[in-house]
Design an enzyme around this catalytic site. Structure first.
Site: not given
Ligand code: 3H9
Length: 709
Positions: A83, A122, A125, A145
């Protein structure tokens, strides 16, 4: 076999379209398979326009007789990574994610999710609502999450146990750690792994990729128009071929919600929940989300799918609105922001690091050398004499062997990593290193000599870093003819385990050296926080305040054990005295003799023993850190309050679910904290109780540290 052409003739419909459904979602036909593509950089988060586009695309393909099957795929570096966390603080714009997922799951045509990169939260999911799932061999799949203080709230706690079983679902959702594609295949989460060349690497569909081009109009084609090259064309072609086969075979197509066999196993052995809780109790202490995740997974066993899903949504709303998730979301962004240098020139070049050097093969030096070797970077480890070098290398070898024995790496990995670490007794062997980290004994004169010697041998432009935990980086830079290349890289012990590195900018350090040190830290898997020069930098400077208060409180009459317990109960993994013991203070506590010694010492300093409440212990230990943090901010030693939070949580065990010292202070109320600090100052004196002018101003304005951004 029925071909696309035959099927198209049979259904009497011919469809060929390429259509955008929102700025981030479009679909195009590949034979009779509709390929729905998401392109929402950087991580394809499920932002509102992605949800809207997906909903409209699904409606379009579901109604079109010319569409036999659907592939969901993403462009760029990853499948949907979850998400959009940035939307969590706002009222969600429609459509909600559940509506979108219903449309996917109830599609009358087979829907195949084709995952690459990180299919997280998400995103996974969404994939679990597709009827079939394929993953590129290098893909990582997970429900992280919990790290944001919430639960997988789009059906994750209900569909995952049905697919992989309760024990595996508990582990994945409570740790939040991803699994690789091979593991996902083995546990039943996906149907096939697709190798880089588009061939199926395993699973029931060994031929998933073999027909990749048969009947395909755009088989193996680019999915990222922006890049103009095929980023995951092999995956796409394999997914289209797979989808075509499923369409030809006909339905019904499996839905995760209908599976029951693995839930039945859990019903037969309900102890799985208690066993899991016991195993993860220490890791999850104080966190609310793991408890509610386990409860929601338990609901998947005891309730029907609809009821379990409805309860999952209620639990998600409860967690999202609570203080822990707010703190953990703050921390997620603080950690990413800390990696950015705001005041340097944009796009500062970094020196590519292909060789590293470490001076000193003690605990820190050996651990730092391991960090480089773990990242595949060759490293020369220099010691003064052979015996010390042998000892250091033997410790490194033992560490690797222990990890291999526990199954963390293979024996071959351990040997390969050892092979990247070369011992030497000659600093001249560091001439080829792009970055050198000095990790000798914490003695300024010794370090001065090392820097003068390094200056004579290191390559021009190489970054010369000191691992000092608080000595003057500028003083070391002055020993060289190149102060612009000198910087601090303060690792925490054990360096191969702890994630934090304080990157200490000296007065003359160049932007290139800072950028290279930050990039190097990140490359070796560390979280780097830029800080300025002052005694103790950010972390140890704040910790020194807490230690001083803890010791003074003991002189006033509280036992060290009680001080430790109060801080442990707050959420630290251990209190200040246990931490000192661990760091090498080996004096055992014996109530009979030590109490007497403390009383004598207190009397000598004119301190009268008195009852000290737990509340006072906590306030004095934590407020003294917050006050120091505010001074660190006003001096510019840290650029942002969030940077201090990252140092506190990652380096010193400040509980993550409070967001770090500065975020916690905001929540506790700066007015209240400022008032208490004034009170402690008048009672106890001492420079560290002088109220920080920044804290004083924010408190007077009714403002917060977060408001400084
Ligand atoms: C969810 O899904 C809830 C659902 O179950 C239910 C809903 C009803 N959203 O980490 P990076 C941005 S909760 C918005 O440096 P990497 C991050 O801030 C979500 N922005 O890259 C950064 O921005 P900036 C569950 C996001 O290559 C840029 O993207 N998912 C999100 O080292 C690059 O990120 C997670 O918790 C996001 N979801 O790693 C996954 N994710 O450039 C969270 C990232 O402005 N994300 N950004 O600083 C991660 O674990 C890592 O970002 C990922 C990439 C592994 C994907």
């Amino acid at each position: 076999m029925t071909t696309d052409a035959q099927k198209t003739l049979r259904s009497g419909a011919v469809t060929s379209f390429s259509e955008s459904f929102s700025e981030s979602v479009r679909a195009e036909m590949d034979g009779a398979v509709a390929v729905v593509m998401i392109d929402n950089p950087p991580v394809n988060a499920l932002s509102h326009h992605v949800r809207r586009g997906l909903l409209d695309a699904m409606a379009r393909v579901a109604d079109d007789d010319g569409v036999d099957a659907v592939v969901l795929i993403c462009s760029g570096r990853t499948f949907i990574a979850g998400a959009d966390i940035k939307e969590f603080d706002r009222a969600p714009a429609p459509p909600g994610i559940h509506r979108v997922l219903d449309a996917i799951e109830s599609c009358p045509k087979p829907v195949v999710a084709a995952m690459h990169g990180t299919a997280y939260g998400g995103g996974l999911e969404t994939a679990m609502c597709a009827h079939y799932r394929l993953a590129a061999a290098a893909a990582r799949l997970g429900l992280p999450e919990v790290k944001l203080g919430i639960l997988p709230g789009a059906g994750g706690t209900q569909r995952l146990p049905r697919l992989v079983g309760v024990a595996k679902a508990l582990e994945m959702c409570v740790t939040g750690d991803p699994i690789d594609a091979a593991d996902a295949l083995a546990c039943g989460l996906i149907d096939a792994v697709i190798e880089d060349n588009g061939e199926a690497g395993g699973g029931s569909e060994a031929d998933a990729g073999s027909e990749a081009d048969a009947g395909s109009e755009a088989g193996g084609g680019a999915i990222s128009e922006a890049s103009g090259k095929s980023e995951n064309g092999g995956l796409r072609a394999a997914a289209v071929a797979f989808a075509r086969r499923r369409a030809v075979e006909g339905g019904p197509h499996p839905r995760a919600r209908d599976l029951d066999a693995k839930l039945a196993e859990a019903r037969a052995s309900p102890a799985v929940f208690d066993e899991f809780k016991a195993r993860f109790a220490a890791r999850t202490r104080g966190f609310l989300a793991p408890e509610l995740i386990a409860a929601s997974i338990a609901n998947s066993v005891s309730m029907d799918f609809e009821a379990g899903s409805a309860r999952e949504r209620e639990l998600l709303i409860e967690l999202l609105g609570g203080p822990q998730s707010a703190a953990q979301r703050h921390f997620f962004f603080a950690q990413r922001r800390a990696a950015k240098i705001d005041d340097g020139p944009p796009a500062t070049p970094t020196r590519p690091v292909s060789e590293a050097g470490v001076v000193g093969a003690g605990t820190m030096g050996g651990g730092i050398a391991m960090c480089f070797a773990n990242a595949g970077i060759g490293v020369t480890l220099v010691e003064r004499d052979q015996a010390a070098l042998d000892r250091g290398l033997a410790v490194v070898r033992r560490n690797y062997e222990r990890t291999a024995a526990r199954g963390g790496i293979t024996g071959a990995d351990a040997e390969a990593r050892m092979g990247l670490i070369r011992g030497s007794l000659d600093l001249a062997d560091l001439a080829g290193a792009d970055v050198v980290i000095e990790a000798v004994f914490e003695d300024m004169d010794l370090k001065r000599r090392v820097f003068a010697a390094l200056d004579a041998v290191a390559a021009p432009g190489a970054v010369l870093a000191t691992n000092t935990s608080g000595l003057d980086v500028n003083g070391l830079a002055a020993e060289t003819s190149r102060p612009e290349s000198v910087i601090g890289m303060h690792f925490f012990s054990p360096a191969n385990v702890m994630e934090l590195v304080e990157v200490v900018r000296g007065a003359a350090t160049s932007p290139e050296a800072v950028a290279t040190a930050m990039a190097t830290a990140r490359r070796i898997g560390k979280i780097a926080v830029p800080v300025g020069v002052c005694p103790g930098f950010v972390g140890n400077r704040m910790l020194a305040r807490r230690q001083a208060e803890a010791e003074r409180i003991v002189l006033e009459g509280a036992t060290p054990a009680r001080v430790d317990r109060v801080l442990y109960d707050f959420g630290f993994p251990m209190g200040p005295f246990a931490m000192q013991d661990l760091a090498g203070l080996d004096i055992g506590w014996k109530a009979e003799t030590s109490t007497e010694m403390i009383r004598d010492l207190a009397a000598g300093r004119g301190i009268e023993p008195r009852p000290v409440s737990d509340q006072e212990v906590l306030e004095r230990c934590l407020y003294s850190m917050v006050n120091e943090g505010a001074k660190i901010l006003e001096e510019g030693v840290a650029a942002r309050p969030g940077d201090i939070d990252v140092v506190g949580v990652k380096g010193y065990g400040w509980p993550l679910y409070t967001g770090g010292p500065m975020f916690w202070a905001d929540a506790a109320g700066l007015g209240r904290i400022a008032e208490s600090i004034r009170d402690y100052h008048s009672r106890l004196g001492g420079r560290h109780w002088e109220l920080s002018p920044l804290l004083e101003r924010l408190a007077a304005e009714g403002s917060t540290f977060a408001g400084l951004l």
